[in-house]
Scaffold this active site. Structure first.
Site, PDB file in Angstrom:
ATOM      1  N   SER A  17      12.530  10.123 -13.415  1.00 52.76           N
ATOM      2  CA  SER A  17      12.973  10.810 -12.201  1.00 52.76           C
ATOM      3  C   SER A  17      12.645  12.295 -12.269  1.00 52.76           C
ATOM      4  CB  SER A  17      14.489  10.655 -12.052  1.00 52.76           C
ATOM      5  OG  SER A  17      15.131  11.441 -13.038  1.00 52.76           O
ATOM      6  N   LYS A  18      12.790  12.926 -11.107  1.00 54.25           N
ATOM      7  CA  LYS A  18      12.553  14.361 -11.027  1.00 54.25           C
ATOM      8  C   LYS A  18      13.470  15.093 -12.009  1.00 54.25           C
ATOM      9  CE  LYS A  18      13.668  18.036  -7.812  1.00 54.25           C
ATOM     10  NZ  LYS A  18      13.461  19.090  -8.775  1.00 54.25           N
ATOM     11  N   ARG A  19      14.693  14.591 -12.140  1.00 45.90           N
ATOM     12  CA  ARG A  19      15.645  15.237 -13.040  1.00 45.90           C
ATOM     13  C   ARG A  19      15.146  15.256 -14.494  1.00 45.90           C
ATOM     14  NH1 ARG A  19      20.759  12.596 -12.402  1.00 45.90           N
ATOM     15  NH2 ARG A  19      20.123  12.324 -10.245  1.00 45.90           N
TER      16      ARG A  19
END
Ligand code: GLU
Length: 533
Positions: free
Chosen positions: A276-278
């Site tokens: 994910s972007k996180r």
């Protein structure tokens, strides 16, 4: 029998920037099509107006373009999605919102043939049903079990249905999922799959409120109309596959339905869950091909802006979930076209490894010529305030050649060699303590004098003498002098490096002298001497 021309599509929804997993899906579609001499189509699936994000469509196309994933159909050479049919783009429009009038008739046809029905339940009524089920520790699902008690054309009298259709606008058309049937499916990557229809709900296919189809209907109708032969997409769509099979059957299109291949997810570096972007923010790498700034001004970094070569990014992505069956890791996109195969796509998730991504970039960086690297480095030098007119291109080229082995990105060059352009303004304290002892400083003053009298060729005066020859000559003379005097080589060299660089680390002393020249060297030694006094 003549084999049908292979036609595949990438069908993104413009709901935000394209995740690198999406780029990989597009890439595999592209490779598959090109290998088969077929067509690669882009279709924009924008029927969910609530999730529409301005700029996302343009972003997706620019990203694919940057990667060299160029569609045959759907997007024109000017990067615009084609809106009206022409010879090259016979199935236009390729944006589903512009195909709105097509879908209703298909949904109605399913009703006529008993495969779908009108549903009039309001959102509140369905919510109440959900809550009621929850209270009984059950899950509400709109299907054969419940549809008989709900408000739809299967339960209401015909005249009431007619009236509701004419006077209200919040009804939908739902697929009538058969009871207790086994849907038998084949996936090119996952093999044979069977699902009992009882586990599936009666999905909404079309909504009167906005007169738009849902993803499922639009996707099946368009894949059929656009003569798609293989659907290669992410595994998040696998749960929809039974419905899609049933829709093809209901339309009577089973004979020509595409074959399916569901690609596994890209996983976090630790292998636990979807990348994910996180994860990118936390571990310092991009998950998007290009930089993206959302409506709140939040910036997501991109591979392009982080200094990756698109060829390296594509090469890395190709191997995230597919392997050639050999040890070879470096492939151009054309080589990938030749050897890609869905049979070698892995079923399990592919773990992302940022070090490997950097390694790919480094390999592509090394493939660049010194002159290409110089062209890429010069804008960075300008940005850093270097008056690049003072340095000729050969200077930058030779410098790039010297430092490229130490870098993953051209952007690393500045950190590696800024001192070739600007003299240090301070000196690492620890190194000063360690190296600038009174004895060494005495030696340094003699070394300075020696360098001042050295007859050497530096970059500015080398003429036709090859660089390596000049550097070796400087090296031999300088080390010869130190040895002659039986001084400690390390101590002298590190002190010189400290004065040239600002810290006791950096490239070879002879290289530095060659590039920055004798005059500047003497200046830097004097400045160093004064600073540590
Ligand atoms: N619009 C879907 C998406 O955003 C496409 C799924 C498919 O390829 O069928 O991923």
């Amino acid at each position: 029998m003549v084999e049908k021309k292979r036609r595949v599509r990438f069908a993104p929804s413009p709901t935000g920037p394209l995740h690198m997993g999406g780029v990989r899906t597009a890439l595999y579609n592209y490779l598959y099509a090109k290998q088969a001499g077929g067509d690669f189509i882009i279709r924009i699936e924008d029927t969910d107006s609530q999730r529409f994000v301005p700029g996302a469509e343009e972003y997706i196309i620019e990203a694919l373009n940057w990667c060299g994933i160029i569609p045959d159909e759907g997007v024109d050479t000017n990067g615009k999605v084609v809106e009206t049919p022409n010879e090259r783009h016979p199935h236009a429009p390729y944006r589903q919102s512009q195909r709105k009038p097509i879908y209703r008739a298909y949904a109605e046809k399913l009703i006529e043939n008993g495969y779908a029905y009108y549903a009039f339940d309001s959102a509140d009524e369905l919510d109440a049903k959900r809550k009621e089920a929850e209270a009984n520790k059950e899950t509400f699902i709109y299907n054969y079990k419940t549809r008989q008690e709900l408000k739809n054309s299967l339960t209401l009298p015909a005249d009431e249905v007619k009236n509701l259709l004419e006077t209200t606008t919040n009804w939908t058309i739902r697929f009538k999922n058969p009871e207790n049937e086994i849907v038998k499916m084949d996936d090119l990557i996952r093999g044979h799959i069977e699902v009992n229809t009882n586990t599936i709900d009666d999905k909404v296919l079309w909504k009167r409120a906005d007169e738009l189809p849902t993803y499922h209907l639009a996707n099946i109708v368009d894949d059929h109309l656009m003569e798609i032969t293989e659907v290669i997409r992410g595994e998040e769509w696998l749960p929809s596959l039974p419905l899609h099979y049933m829709l093809y059957k209901a339309f009577g299109w089973s004979d020509t339905q595409p074959r399916f291949a569901h690609l596994s997810l890209l996983l976090k570096p630790d292998g636990k869950g979807k990348l994910s972007k996180r994860d990118g923010d936390r571990l310092g790498f991009p998950v998007f091909p290009l930089k993206w700034v959302n409506a709140e001004g939040e910036v997501s970094r991109g591979y392009r802006e982080d200094g990756y070569y698109p060829q390296a990014f594509v090469n890395m992505l190709a191997l995230l979930g597919w392997n050639p069956g050999t040890e070879q890791e470096l492939f151009t996109i054309d080589e990938l076209v030749n050897i890609f195969s869905l049979e070698r796509v892995i079923k399990s998730g592919a773990r992302f490894n940022v070090e490997k991504a950097k390694w790919f970039n480094q390999e592509y960086l090394r493939k660049q010529t010194d002159s290409q690297l110089a062209q890429q480095f010069i804008p960075i030098l300008k940005e850093k305030g270097v008056d690049t007119d003072k340095y000729n291109e050969l200077f930058v080229e030779q410098l790039c050649s010297l430092i490229k082995e130490r870098a993953h990105f051209v952007a690393d060059f500045w950190d590696i060699c800024s001192y070739f352009f600007i003299a240090p303004v301070s000196y690492a304290e620890n190194d000063v303590k360690k190296f600038c002892t009174p004895e060494t400083m005495e030696i340094i003053s003699k070394v300075k004098e020696f360098i001042g009298n050295m007859d050497i060729k530096e970059f500015a005066t080398a003429g036709n003498t090859p660089k390596q020859e000049c550097v070796s000559d400087i090296e031999v003379k300088l080390t010869g002098y130190i040895k002659e005097n039986e001084w400690k080589m390390g101590a002298v060299m590190n002190t010189l490096r400290l004065f040239f660089v600002g810290q006791a680390k950096g490239l070879g002393i002879a290289d530095i002298i060659y590039f920055i020249g004798k005059e500047e060297v003497l200046r830097r030694i004097s400045a160093g001497e004064n600073a540590v006094k």
